[in-house]
Design a protein around this motif. Structure first.
Motif, short mmCIF file in Angstrom:
data_model
loop_
_atom_site.label_atom_id
_atom_site.label_comp_id
_atom_site.label_asym_id
_atom_site.label_seq_id
_atom_site.Cartn_x
_atom_site.Cartn_y
_atom_site.Cartn_z
N ASP A 22 0.64 6.18 -6.10
CA ASP A 22 1.75 5.85 -5.22
C ASP A 22 3.03 5.80 -6.03
O ASP A 22 3.01 5.71 -7.26
CB ASP A 22 1.52 4.49 -4.56
CG ASP A 22 0.25 4.45 -3.73
OD1 ASP A 22 0.20 5.15 -2.70
OD2 ASP A 22 -0.70 3.74 -4.11
N TYR A 24 6.81 3.66 -6.06
CA TYR A 24 7.53 2.51 -5.53
C TYR A 24 8.94 2.46 -6.10
O TYR A 24 9.15 2.74 -7.28
CB TYR A 24 6.81 1.21 -5.91
CG TYR A 24 5.50 0.98 -5.20
CD1 TYR A 24 5.44 0.32 -3.98
CD2 TYR A 24 4.31 1.44 -5.77
CE1 TYR A 24 4.22 0.11 -3.35
CE2 TYR A 24 3.09 1.23 -5.13
CZ TYR A 24 3.05 0.56 -3.92
OH TYR A 24 1.86 0.36 -3.29
N SER A 48 3.30 2.40 9.16
CA SER A 48 3.32 3.18 7.92
C SER A 48 3.95 4.55 8.13
O SER A 48 3.95 5.37 7.22
CB SER A 48 1.89 3.34 7.38
OG SER A 48 1.08 4.03 8.32
N ASN A 76 3.09 -0.54 3.83
CA ASN A 76 2.44 -0.64 2.52
C ASN A 76 3.43 -0.86 1.38
O ASN A 76 3.06 -0.79 0.21
CB ASN A 76 1.61 0.62 2.26
CG ASN A 76 0.42 0.69 3.19
OD1 ASN A 76 -0.44 -0.18 3.17
ND2 ASN A 76 0.39 1.71 4.04
N SER A 77 4.69 -1.14 1.73
CA SER A 77 5.63 -1.62 0.72
C SER A 77 5.24 -3.04 0.35
O SER A 77 4.44 -3.69 1.03
CB SER A 77 7.06 -1.59 1.28
OG SER A 77 7.49 -0.26 1.49
N LEU A 78 5.79 -3.54 -0.74
CA LEU A 78 5.45 -4.88 -1.22
C LEU A 78 6.69 -5.76 -1.22
O LEU A 78 7.80 -5.30 -1.53
CB LEU A 78 4.87 -4.81 -2.63
CG LEU A 78 3.55 -4.04 -2.77
CD1 LEU A 78 3.18 -3.84 -4.23
CD2 LEU A 78 2.43 -4.78 -2.04
N ASP A 100 -1.76 -13.87 -0.85
CA ASP A 100 -1.72 -13.45 -2.25
C ASP A 100 -1.24 -14.61 -3.10
O ASP A 100 -0.15 -15.16 -2.87
CB ASP A 100 -0.79 -12.25 -2.43
CG ASP A 100 -0.84 -11.70 -3.84
OD1 ASP A 100 -1.67 -10.81 -4.10
OD2 ASP A 100 -0.06 -12.17 -4.69
N ARG A 106 2.02 -7.21 1.25
CA ARG A 106 2.38 -5.94 1.89
C ARG A 106 3.29 -6.20 3.08
O ARG A 106 3.29 -7.27 3.68
CB ARG A 106 1.13 -5.20 2.34
CG ARG A 106 0.25 -4.69 1.23
CD ARG A 106 -0.84 -3.80 1.80
NE ARG A 106 -1.58 -4.45 2.88
CZ ARG A 106 -2.11 -3.82 3.92
NH1 ARG A 106 -1.99 -2.52 4.04
NH2 ARG A 106 -2.77 -4.49 4.83
N ASP A 109 1.63 -7.48 6.23
CA ASP A 109 1.31 -8.91 6.21
C ASP A 109 2.55 -9.77 6.36
O ASP A 109 2.54 -10.80 7.04
CB ASP A 109 0.57 -9.27 4.91
CG ASP A 109 -0.76 -8.55 4.79
OD1 ASP A 109 -1.49 -8.50 5.80
OD2 ASP A 109 -1.07 -8.03 3.70
N ARG A 138 7.54 1.28 -0.93
CA ARG A 138 6.65 2.41 -1.20
C ARG A 138 7.25 3.67 -0.62
O ARG A 138 7.57 3.74 0.58
CB ARG A 138 5.26 2.18 -0.60
CG ARG A 138 4.30 3.34 -0.90
CD ARG A 138 2.95 3.17 -0.22
NE ARG A 138 2.08 4.29 -0.55
CZ ARG A 138 2.05 5.46 0.09
NH1 ARG A 138 2.84 5.66 1.14
NH2 ARG A 138 1.23 6.42 -0.30
#
Length: 245
Positions: A22, A24, A48, A76-78, A100, A106, A109, A138
């Motif tokens: 991936d 980022y 996504s 799916n980015s953080l 986490d 993510r 979430d 991402r």
């Protein structure tokens, strides 16, 4: 245009590695003005599907890159929650920690949690959470190292490439100039060379290539979680992009 040999040269190997990879993007230029953000809604974070973010400095590069902008995968980015005990609700922080332990979650979430706790990241009042909520976006890729490298090097919109014009005084790092010497065709070599500049030359235009030796600015949250394959920094190290396995 075949990019495989060029990417292998940058990675210092004869082929491209297999497996999930991936890319980022993160950095100070993103986090300082992240909030309020009209695109940080629970619905947007659940998706996504590739999206452009017109209100975001997608990278700290020169105007020549305007036509080479990125698309992002928000689900799916953080997002990292840091130094937030005094400004974010304790119940929200507890739920983030349950997802986490390091408070790095993510987008999908985060969307669930801000909806659950009634936090509005689009409201003007959300500006006080800047630097308390940091983004590691991402880039929208298919999960292959080839696609991650395409996005990270801005070769994802071929045949559009950046030229080295007459009288261009930017200096390419000697190590990477040698690695790219056999890359064909010359326009591709020139484009990739502009992303392998010496740090001083990269301050205003282009990028500095770090290889796998150093996490670029804004991406170190991935250390210990993913393996760094290649990284670039932009401007005066204000932001960066990392390709990870």
């Amino acid at each position: 245009m075949d990019l495989t040999a060029a990417f292998a040269a940058l990675l210092g190997r004869s082929d491209l590695p297999a497996g999930r990879h991936d890319a980022y993007f993160g950095g100070d230029t993103l986090d300082e003005f992240l909030l309020p953000a009209g695109w940080l809604t629970p619905a947007a974070l659940a998706s996504s599907a590739p999206v452009t973010l017109p209100d975001v400095d997608a990278c700290y590069l020169d105007a020549d890159h305007a036509a080479l902008g990125w698309e992002f995968d928000l689900a799916n980015s953080l997002f990292a929650v840091e130094w937030a005990d005094d400004v974010l609700p304790a119940a929200f922080l507890a739920d983030v920690r349950a997802v986490d332990a390091d408070l790095l979650v993510r987008g999908v979430d985060l969307g669930v949690l801000i909806d659950r706790h009634g936090l509005d990241l689009t409201a003007e009042s959300a500006h006080r959470w800047n630097y308390r909520l940091s983004a590691l976006l991402r880039l929208a890729t298919d999960g292959t190292v080839h696609d991650a490298m395409r996005m990270a090097t801005f070769t994802h919109r071929l045949p559009a490439l950046l030229p080295i014009g007459p009288g261009d005084h930017r200096r390419v790092e000697q190590e990477w100039a040698a690695a790219l010497a056999q890359v064909e065709p010359p326009p591709l070599r020139d484009h990739l060379s502009l992303h392998c500049l010496e740090p001083f030359s990269a301050r205003a235009a282009g990028a500095c290539y770090l290889g796998a030796t150093e996490w670029p600015t804004g991406t170190s949250a991935l250390a210990g979680r993913r393996k760094l394959l290649a990284g670039w920094e932009f401007g005066e190290s204000q932001s960066g992009v990392a390709v990870v396995g």
